[in-house]
Design a protein around this motif. Structure first.
Motif: not given
Lengths: 598, 251
Positions: A156-164
């Motif tokens: 997951q990218i920090r700050g984003e809610t969805e998984f990669l």
């Protein structure tokens, strides 16, 4: 038929996504325990625990991820955007082979880096930078890693809610990949769909949740030894099923096994059942087969059980399914029993498909055949069940649960579903238990009654309560034995070893050698019991006379009774004893004969 | 069928193993045309003709039973046998203790079927060294040979229902007579059985694993499936089902 029905079920389960977590083609559901968070600024990653800590034990969360599942075996097989700690981080808890973990990490890294050009997504590129910036030694900075080391992790990218792996460009790329990779397999005609398709070598995902089978997942369709291959074909080509169909049926079966309302345990067979459309009956059936004890049932369970009982009652009284069931009786109904076999495979114990109406009729017929007068009615502390469950019936065949013959459950289930005679093994086991512990309770009497009723060439019907017009000698002898026992009890009170403990087994098997002696001692008991109450003697004598003389005089005591007659003996005993006890509960408890006492 | 045969077959057990459930055997609900062909070939067959199954009558209710048996997991090794032929000192036996596997089977019980079939001539010489005959003569000779053997109970090996341990009892039925009345249950009539194995097609393939014994050609066994349907009288019209199998949309 089995795989085909499961394949058809897939489309229904996909539509009900709240209840069933089914992964679409090319994806699978995995247990995720940790999260790797990518930091866009420093192009490094950190590790976070992803487990659900709300309960007593931390539990993994199940998520949909790309790919079919971690392939078994000792090869190095990186998965796309999810994997275990060895592949993603190069570190494993208590690692026996640290070099291998480093190898797996490098393979995973190379795999993802190699795809960077194809997947033009900045999130994925960030992942590749992080991969490059990570080395396995850094894992020691994260002591929490040991706790999560048994599961899988995602990005997951920090700050984003969805998984990669859920980002739209990545999903799109993966779906395209799936379609083109199908053509790598050998083509053949699929035996489920009939279409010319690439044939699956191994049927994934594996089936999890069958008792006594491999916990990590076992296969129904497998050719894991030479002896199972034919015509020189290898593995999946022996039973050609297309990749798509294989995934669909496996996912359907896994979903059924994972959903509590579809799954019951019948002896050693893990059984799943379903209807082709969602129905109300489907929700009740689990309670019916396996319901928890009264006090553990929730209000909803009780309500479902009630509606089911009403339905069965009315069906057994001769109603037709159209009026009684809420659901369309023509809805197709399927039931499948599976067992874990040696060799890590799953075997099919029974398979039955019919309509809901037919199934309910067979169920009603089963209960009608078992129906017999209850020993402990509704007012008692532990009343006998009006509709005995299968496990309750099976439990009567052995002293402890583990003594129940394992394959009896499957055979009994089949006879209920088909409406065919009950297995002789069942009757045999029950008669043996009766002789061993001298207990003839409601369930045992019900089993014997059902077995006798369904025997081919059954000449007389078995009544529900004591019937003095029934001519069978063995039935009458059983009733006579009950009377003799009662007389002894009235005379001597409760004693350690009455005639039931001493003589039941021989009386039911060889009456001619036992009954004359019993009748002699009966005379003594009779005179003792009637010392207080003269009417008692006349009443009792009359009772014994009627058993021996009506409806026709008993010519002689049979020298030997076979299994069928021993069953009748037990039923006669049960009927008469329940009858005698019932009279005792009524106000005229001293049983004086109204005609002699003026 | 003008030149066909009818045979009534029955037995205590049958296992027409589904190819997808071969390790833990599960039987098809009814006899496959492949198994029917096997029964006829056991009674009478020559390389000059092949049996074609026309109809299968299901005469008894479909009943199941389940058994477990101890078997072995390996087969005889061809490579080892070749070495042994050439004189190497190799033990060709299988050590049961290390190769044991328990396999469960879901079988059919108390089966009875009626088979209707005809033959297709592949070589018009009745015997290899004979002269060519006309179609009717050839077919007539073969069929009367079959009739004699079926009536007297002659066979090359015991006919079996799917696997060799389930023997078949058979009876010749005249073309003008009918099979016994079918006691198939109503719920199994007018029933679509889905895709069932029709038979195996042996196609030539230089990389095939099967070697034809008389000519040495390499063959590949390809299974052919058809969508079987039992009609109201308990009859599966094999030819009709074959024709309509793939015209319907799958599922």
């Amino acid at each position: 038929m089995i795989l085909q029905a499961l394949n058809d079920l897939h489309s229904r389960l996909i539509a009900e996504e709240k209840t069933y977590k089914i992964a679409p083609d090319g994806f699978s559901v995995q247990k995720i325990t940790f999260l790797v968070v990518l930091d866009p600024g420093s192009e490094t990653w950190s590790i976070m625990d992803f487990q659900d800590r709300s309960g007593k034990k931390p539990r993994s969360k199940t998520l949909l991820v790309p790919g079919k599942g971690k392939p078994p075996g000792s090869g190095i097989t990186p998965c796309f955007l999810w994997d275990n700690t060895g592949y993603l981080l190069g570190y494993k808890k208590d690692d026996p082979k640290p070099e291998r973990s480093v190898e797996t990490f490098e393979a995973s890294r190379a795999y993802h880096l190699g795809l960077e050009k194809e997947i033009s997504d900045d999130g994925f590129s960030l992942l590749c930078r992080c991969f490059e910036n990570w080395s396995p030694e850094q894992a020691s900075e994260y002591p929490d890693l040991n706790e999560v080391a048994t599961g899988f992790g995602i990005f997951q990218i920090r700050g984003e809610t969805e998984f990669l792996h859920n980002r739209a460009p990545i999903q799109k790329w993966w779906s395209n990949q799936m379609e083109s990779s199908e053509t790598a397999a050998e083509m053949g005609i699929c035996l489920i769909t009939g279409e010319l398709r690439p044939i699956a070598e191994l049927h994934e995902p594996k089936i999890k949740g069958v008792k006594d089978a491999q916990g990590a997942g076992a296969l129904i369709v497998s050719y894991n030894a030479d002896a199972y291959e034919s015509f020189g074909k290898k593995s999946g080509m022996n039973g050609p099923v297309s990749e798509g169909a294989a995934q669909r049926y496996s996912k359907s079966l896994n979903a059924l096994l994972a959903t509590d309302k579809h799954r019951i345990q019948v002896g050693d067979a893990t059984t799943v059942f379903w209807t082709e459309k969602p129905t109300a009956s489907e929700d009740c059936l689990k309670q019916w087969f396996e319901g928890a004890a009264e006090k553990d049932q929730s209000a909803q369970d009780k309500a479902l059980l009630q509606s089911m009982e009403n339905a069965v009652r009315r069906l057994s009284e001769g109603g037709s399914p159209e009026n009684i069931l809420e659901d369309d009786p023509k809805t197709r109904f399927f039931i499948l029993g599976l067992t874990g076999q040696a060799g890590g495979r799953i075997g099919v114990r029974f398979w039955h498909q019919s309509t809901l109406g037919e199934f309910m009729e067979k169920l009603a017929q089963h209960h009608a055949d078992l129906k017999i007068e209850r020993q402990w009615g509704d007012g008692a502390k532990r009343p006998d069940p009006e509709f005995p469950k299968i496990w309750q019936l099976l439990r009567q065949t052995g002293r402890e649960s583990k003594d129940v013959p394992p394959n009896l459950a499957g055979t009994l289930m089949r006879s209920i579903l088909d409406g065919t005679p009950y297995p002789q093994l069942l009757a045999n086991a029950v008669v043996n238990r009766i002789r061993a512990d001298r207990e003839i309770n409601y369930l045992r009497a019900a089993i014997l009654k059902g077995w006798l009723t369904r025997l081919p060439n059954a000449k007389h019907t078995i009544p529900m309560t004591y019937d003095k017009t029934k001519p069978d000698p063995s039935y009458r002898l059983g009733a006579l034995f009950a009377v003799l026992e009662k007389t002894q009890q009235d005379a001597l009170g409760d004693i350690n070893a009455g005639i039931r403990d001493r003589f039941y087994a021989s009386a039911s098997a060889t009456p001619a050698s036992v009954f004359p002696r019993l009748l002699r001692t009966y005379q003594h008991h009779l005179s003792k019991a009637s010392s207080q109450n003269k009417g008692y003697q006349i009443y009792r004598e009359r009772e014994v006379q009627s058993i021996l003389a009506e409806p026709e005089p008993l010519p002689e005591f049979p020298s030997h009774l076979n299994l069928r007659d021993q069953g009748l003996f037990a039923i006669g005993f049960y009927h008469k004893r329940t009858d005698l006890w019932r009279k005792k509960d009524s106000p005229e408890s001293k049983e004086p004969d109204p005609e002699t006492t003026n | 069928m003008a030149y066909g045969i009818k045979l009534h077959v029955w037995g205590e057990y049958a296992c027409f193993t589904r190819p997808e459930m071969k390790a833990e055997r599960v039987s098809y609900d009814v006899m496959t045309p492949s198994a029917a062909r096997g029964i006829l070939e056991a009674i009478y067959w020559k390389p000059q003709f092949s049996w074609k199954i026309d109809r299968i009558h299901v005469l008894s209710p479909i009943r199941w039973t389940s058994i477990r048996r101890n078997e072995v997991k390996s087969k005889a090794s061809i490579a080892n046998s070749k070495k042994a032929i050439n004189g190497a000192d190799i033990d060709l036996g299988i050590q049961v203790e290390s190769a044991r596997q328990q396999r469960a089977s879901l079988l059919l019980r108390d089966v009875a079927y009626g088979i209707e079939a005809h033959i297709e001539i592949r070589d018009y010489r009745f015997e290899k060294s004979g002269s060519k005959l006309s179609e009717t003569e050839c077919v007539g000779k073969h069929l009367s040979c079959f009739q004699r053997r079926a009536e007297s109970g002659g066979h090359f090996h015991q006919p079996y229902f799917g696997t060799r341990e389930f023997p078949v009892s058979f009876k010749w039925i005249d073309q003008s007579d009918e099979f016994p009345e079918s006691t198939l249950e109503a719920k199994d009539r007018e029933k679509d059985l889905g895709f069932m194995l029709h038979d195996l097609d042996f196609v030539e393939n230089p990389k095939g694993k099967i070697i034809e014994s008389n000519r040495g050609r390499r063959l590949d066994a390809q299974p052919r499936f058809y969508r079987a349907f039992i009609d109201n009288a308990g009859v599966i019209d094999v030819n009709h089902c074959l024709e309509t199998s793939f015209s319907q949309t799958a599922l």
